[in-house]
Design a protein around this motif. Sequence first.
Motif, PDB file in Angstrom:
ATOM      1  N   SER A 121      11.902 -26.711 -40.279  1.00 37.01           N
ATOM      2  CA  SER A 121      12.817 -25.612 -39.983  1.00 37.01           C
ATOM      3  C   SER A 121      13.214 -25.562 -38.517  1.00 37.01           C
ATOM      4  O   SER A 121      14.200 -24.909 -38.161  1.00 37.01           O
ATOM      5  CB  SER A 121      12.169 -24.283 -40.382  1.00 37.01           C
ATOM      6  OG  SER A 121      10.949 -24.096 -39.695  1.00 37.01           O
ATOM      7  N   THR A 141      13.472 -20.488 -46.992  1.00 34.31           N
ATOM      8  CA  THR A 141      12.482 -21.472 -47.448  1.00 34.31           C
ATOM      9  C   THR A 141      12.658 -21.832 -48.921  1.00 34.31           C
ATOM     10  O   THR A 141      12.501 -22.996 -49.308  1.00 34.31           O
ATOM     11  CB  THR A 141      11.057 -20.944 -47.198  1.00 34.31           C
ATOM     12  OG1 THR A 141      10.902 -20.667 -45.798  1.00 34.31           O
ATOM     13  CG2 THR A 141      10.007 -21.959 -47.614  1.00 34.31           C
ATOM     14  N   ILE A 185       6.787 -17.328 -52.003  1.00 36.18           N
ATOM     15  CA  ILE A 185       6.514 -16.672 -50.724  1.00 36.18           C
ATOM     16  C   ILE A 185       7.509 -15.549 -50.510  1.00 36.18           C
ATOM     17  O   ILE A 185       8.603 -15.519 -51.097  1.00 36.18           O
ATOM     18  CB  ILE A 185       6.598 -17.659 -49.545  1.00 36.18           C
ATOM     19  CG1 ILE A 185       8.014 -18.252 -49.434  1.00 36.18           C
ATOM     20  CG2 ILE A 185       5.573 -18.754 -49.663  1.00 36.18           C
ATOM     21  CD1 ILE A 185       8.218 -19.035 -48.166  1.00 36.18           C
ATOM     22  N   THR A 200      10.229 -13.991 -48.453  1.00 36.19           N
ATOM     23  CA  THR A 200      11.187 -14.505 -47.475  1.00 36.19           C
ATOM     24  C   THR A 200      11.665 -13.431 -46.506  1.00 36.19           C
ATOM     25  O   THR A 200      12.577 -13.660 -45.722  1.00 36.19           O
ATOM     26  CB  THR A 200      12.411 -15.120 -48.192  1.00 36.19           C
ATOM     27  OG1 THR A 200      13.012 -14.130 -49.040  1.00 36.19           O
ATOM     28  CG2 THR A 200      12.012 -16.320 -49.014  1.00 36.19           C
ATOM     29  N   TYR A 202       8.043 -11.522 -35.452  1.00 35.94           N
ATOM     30  CA  TYR A 202       7.825 -12.775 -34.734  1.00 35.94           C
ATOM     31  C   TYR A 202       6.967 -12.597 -33.483  1.00 35.94           C
ATOM     32  O   TYR A 202       6.536 -13.584 -32.888  1.00 35.94           O
ATOM     33  CB  TYR A 202       9.169 -13.415 -34.373  1.00 35.94           C
ATOM     34  CG  TYR A 202       9.942 -13.883 -35.586  1.00 35.94           C
ATOM     35  CD1 TYR A 202       9.357 -14.749 -36.498  1.00 35.94           C
ATOM     36  CD2 TYR A 202      11.242 -13.455 -35.825  1.00 35.94           C
ATOM     37  CE1 TYR A 202      10.047 -15.186 -37.622  1.00 35.94           C
ATOM     38  CE2 TYR A 202      11.939 -13.880 -36.948  1.00 35.94           C
ATOM     39  CZ  TYR A 202      11.343 -14.747 -37.836  1.00 35.94           C
ATOM     40  OH  TYR A 202      12.032 -15.167 -38.938  1.00 35.94           O
ATOM     41  N   TRP A 221       1.371 -14.444 -37.505  1.00 40.64           N
ATOM     42  CA  TRP A 221       2.280 -14.641 -38.632  1.00 40.64           C
ATOM     43  C   TRP A 221       2.454 -16.113 -39.002  1.00 40.64           C
ATOM     44  O   TRP A 221       2.559 -16.451 -40.179  1.00 40.64           O
ATOM     45  CB  TRP A 221       3.633 -13.982 -38.363  1.00 40.64           C
ATOM     46  CG  TRP A 221       4.558 -14.740 -37.451  1.00 40.64           C
ATOM     47  CD1 TRP A 221       4.626 -14.649 -36.105  1.00 40.64           C
ATOM     48  CD2 TRP A 221       5.556 -15.691 -37.833  1.00 40.64           C
ATOM     49  NE1 TRP A 221       5.587 -15.493 -35.608  1.00 40.64           N
ATOM     50  CE2 TRP A 221       6.181 -16.138 -36.644  1.00 40.64           C
ATOM     51  CE3 TRP A 221       5.982 -16.224 -39.059  1.00 40.64           C
ATOM     52  CZ2 TRP A 221       7.202 -17.075 -36.649  1.00 40.64           C
ATOM     53  CZ3 TRP A 221       7.004 -17.165 -39.056  1.00 40.64           C
ATOM     54  CH2 TRP A 221       7.603 -17.571 -37.866  1.00 40.64           C
ATOM     55  N   GLU A 222       2.460 -17.024 -38.024  1.00 39.97           N
ATOM     56  CA  GLU A 222       2.670 -18.438 -38.331  1.00 39.97           C
ATOM     57  C   GLU A 222       1.535 -18.974 -39.202  1.00 39.97           C
ATOM     58  O   GLU A 222       1.768 -19.685 -40.182  1.00 39.97           O
ATOM     59  CB  GLU A 222       2.781 -19.258 -37.044  1.00 39.97           C
ATOM     60  CG  GLU A 222       4.040 -18.987 -36.255  1.00 39.97           C
ATOM     61  CD  GLU A 222       4.236 -20.004 -35.150  1.00 39.97           C
ATOM     62  OE1 GLU A 222       3.701 -21.123 -35.272  1.00 39.97           O
ATOM     63  OE2 GLU A 222       4.942 -19.694 -34.178  1.00 39.97           O
ATOM     64  N   VAL A 233       1.904 -17.687 -42.814  1.00 37.55           N
ATOM     65  CA  VAL A 233       2.958 -18.383 -43.566  1.00 37.55           C
ATOM     66  C   VAL A 233       2.485 -19.769 -43.987  1.00 37.55           C
ATOM     67  O   VAL A 233       2.617 -20.172 -45.149  1.00 37.55           O
ATOM     68  CB  VAL A 233       4.244 -18.492 -42.712  1.00 37.55           C
ATOM     69  CG1 VAL A 233       5.239 -19.449 -43.369  1.00 37.55           C
ATOM     70  CG2 VAL A 233       4.874 -17.115 -42.530  1.00 37.55           C
ATOM     71  N   TRP A 234       1.921 -20.516 -43.036  1.00 36.53           N
ATOM     72  CA  TRP A 234       1.458 -21.874 -43.326  1.00 36.53           C
ATOM     73  C   TRP A 234       0.343 -21.857 -44.368  1.00 36.53           C
ATOM     74  O   TRP A 234       0.306 -22.695 -45.269  1.00 36.53           O
ATOM     75  CB  TRP A 234       0.978 -22.511 -42.035  1.00 36.53           C
ATOM     76  CG  TRP A 234       0.436 -23.899 -42.192  1.00 36.53           C
ATOM     77  CD1 TRP A 234      -0.826 -24.306 -41.966  1.00 36.53           C
ATOM     78  CD2 TRP A 234       1.146 -25.063 -42.613  1.00 36.53           C
ATOM     79  NE1 TRP A 234      -0.967 -25.653 -42.208  1.00 36.53           N
ATOM     80  CE2 TRP A 234       0.235 -26.148 -42.607  1.00 36.53           C
ATOM     81  CE3 TRP A 234       2.460 -25.314 -42.987  1.00 36.53           C
ATOM     82  CZ2 TRP A 234       0.592 -27.435 -42.962  1.00 36.53           C
ATOM     83  CZ3 TRP A 234       2.817 -26.612 -43.347  1.00 36.53           C
ATOM     84  CH2 TRP A 234       1.890 -27.644 -43.329  1.00 36.53           C
ATOM     85  N   TRP A 276       9.036 -22.803 -42.284  1.00 38.75           N
ATOM     86  CA  TRP A 276       9.545 -21.437 -42.442  1.00 38.75           C
ATOM     87  C   TRP A 276      11.030 -21.428 -42.087  1.00 38.75           C
ATOM     88  O   TRP A 276      11.416 -21.509 -40.930  1.00 38.75           O
ATOM     89  CB  TRP A 276       8.782 -20.462 -41.559  1.00 38.75           C
ATOM     90  CG  TRP A 276       9.299 -19.058 -41.657  1.00 38.75           C
ATOM     91  CD1 TRP A 276      10.079 -18.403 -40.741  1.00 38.75           C
ATOM     92  CD2 TRP A 276       9.115 -18.152 -42.736  1.00 38.75           C
ATOM     93  NE1 TRP A 276      10.375 -17.142 -41.181  1.00 38.75           N
ATOM     94  CE2 TRP A 276       9.789 -16.950 -42.399  1.00 38.75           C
ATOM     95  CE3 TRP A 276       8.423 -18.227 -43.950  1.00 38.75           C
ATOM     96  CZ2 TRP A 276       9.805 -15.847 -43.242  1.00 38.75           C
ATOM     97  CZ3 TRP A 276       8.441 -17.123 -44.777  1.00 38.75           C
ATOM     98  CH2 TRP A 276       9.118 -15.955 -44.428  1.00 38.75           C
ATOM     99  N   GLU A 322      14.454 -19.365 -42.093  1.00 39.65           N
ATOM    100  CA  GLU A 322      14.879 -17.966 -42.141  1.00 39.65           C
ATOM    101  C   GLU A 322      16.057 -17.800 -41.193  1.00 39.65           C
ATOM    102  O   GLU A 322      16.019 -18.293 -40.052  1.00 39.65           O
ATOM    103  CB  GLU A 322      13.690 -17.073 -41.748  1.00 39.65           C
ATOM    104  CG  GLU A 322      13.871 -15.599 -41.998  1.00 39.65           C
ATOM    105  CD  GLU A 322      14.612 -14.936 -40.868  1.00 39.65           C
ATOM    106  OE1 GLU A 322      15.551 -14.159 -41.133  1.00 39.65           O
ATOM    107  OE2 GLU A 322      14.271 -15.218 -39.705  1.00 39.65           O
TER     108      GLU A 322
END
Length: 431
Positions: free
Chosen positions: A12, A64, A72, A74, A79, A84-85, A88-89, A233, A235
């Motif tokens: 992304s 995604t 997931i 979306t 951020y 958050w990363e 998501v992963w 991710w 978006e």
Amino acid sequence: MKRAVVLAGGGSRGAYQIGVWQALRELGIEYHIVTGTSVGALNGAMMVQGDYDLALHLWQQLVTTDVVKAEIDTTPPDYQDAHWEGEVWGRIMRQALKEGGLDFSPLEELMARYTSEERLRSSPVDFGLVTVTYPSMQSRELRRDQIPEGQLTDFVVASAACFPAFKAKEIGEERYIDGSYQDYMPVNLALSMGAEEVIAVDLKSVGQRRRTRRTAVPVQVIRSHWELGPFLWFEPSLSRRNIRLGYLDALRSFGKLDGGRYALTPGKWTVFLAVAEEAMERLMPLIQLDSALARMGWRRLLQALSMQARHSTPEALLLPAAEEAAALLRLDPLPVYSVGDFLSGLLDAARQQLPEEGLSEQPVQNLELLSTDPLQRLGRVKQLLVKGMQQEDGTAFWKLALVAPRETAAAGFLYLLEQLPAHWEEVLAHD
């Protein structure tokens, strides 16, 4: 001269490459070869076709679930949240492990709509990509004329088969996975295709980077100073941000803007240096540059600001220190600032976010600088720095630099701004 654009893999984060492409178009910089790995191959295919508007439209709406069949949410996350990363992963990889790799048929359908084998083959711009055979893990560096008819877009997708998150891509009797396993930024492939000049766009993602072979060909690398987000991710608001960052970084790379992390109008930083000269001359004797402590602190500052010793003058330190302060105070990196507006914005943010009262009596060597909040650390360092300067204790600066070099550089620059003559904003108002 044959110019190549080399596009790294990075999922992304590939939106950043569209911003670089925007700048190349604006500057009238043509290219004759494009090579790419993973998302770089996907973007590269659209560059070869010349479909900038189509690529921009794609990235501005991509989520995604347009790329993989994943369960997931979306909804755009916060951020600013440091966690958050990883969340998501974690969600994506749990599903991938459960299913033996995510189904990326949505990506295949997407590329079937946005790319055309006929146009890719007929373009005057040459094209190459990297993929890897699985499970033998053999690198396949392929020019378009080496790919069988009817399979070109299949190999573009194969280059982006991000195993084990994605399933391997089957083409004929072979299976292929993401080219980043062997070369995530294929500069050498571009050189083998006759490139005499290279513009490489690095997404700082996972993968193996092959050492560029020794050559007289100039290689200009464009990469972001900012985090571009997790590579799986997709978006729209994050993509728009990364497109803008790529655009600004490319303009800086070609000398159309000043700055490193922030975009400043060109040629005006020297005006600020002239304004700051008197304050610098007054402050420099206080921080005792000739001591052993100062030499150790200086090395720490250079390391923290990613500066090399050959650029290590106090004047050269000012811009990286200013940008460090801006980053800690969360100034928006997306506008193009005049130097005056940038510095005024720094002071305004510091006044709003950093405490001015209650200087601590605690000795410098016993700092409580382990807070995870960067603003708290910056505020603490700034207080102690001011206190040391008021007492004409130059060692305070270097002791702080050893413990918290990033915050010390930022606080030092903010303190310098506060020592400037009262009319400095008027001097820079129309820079």
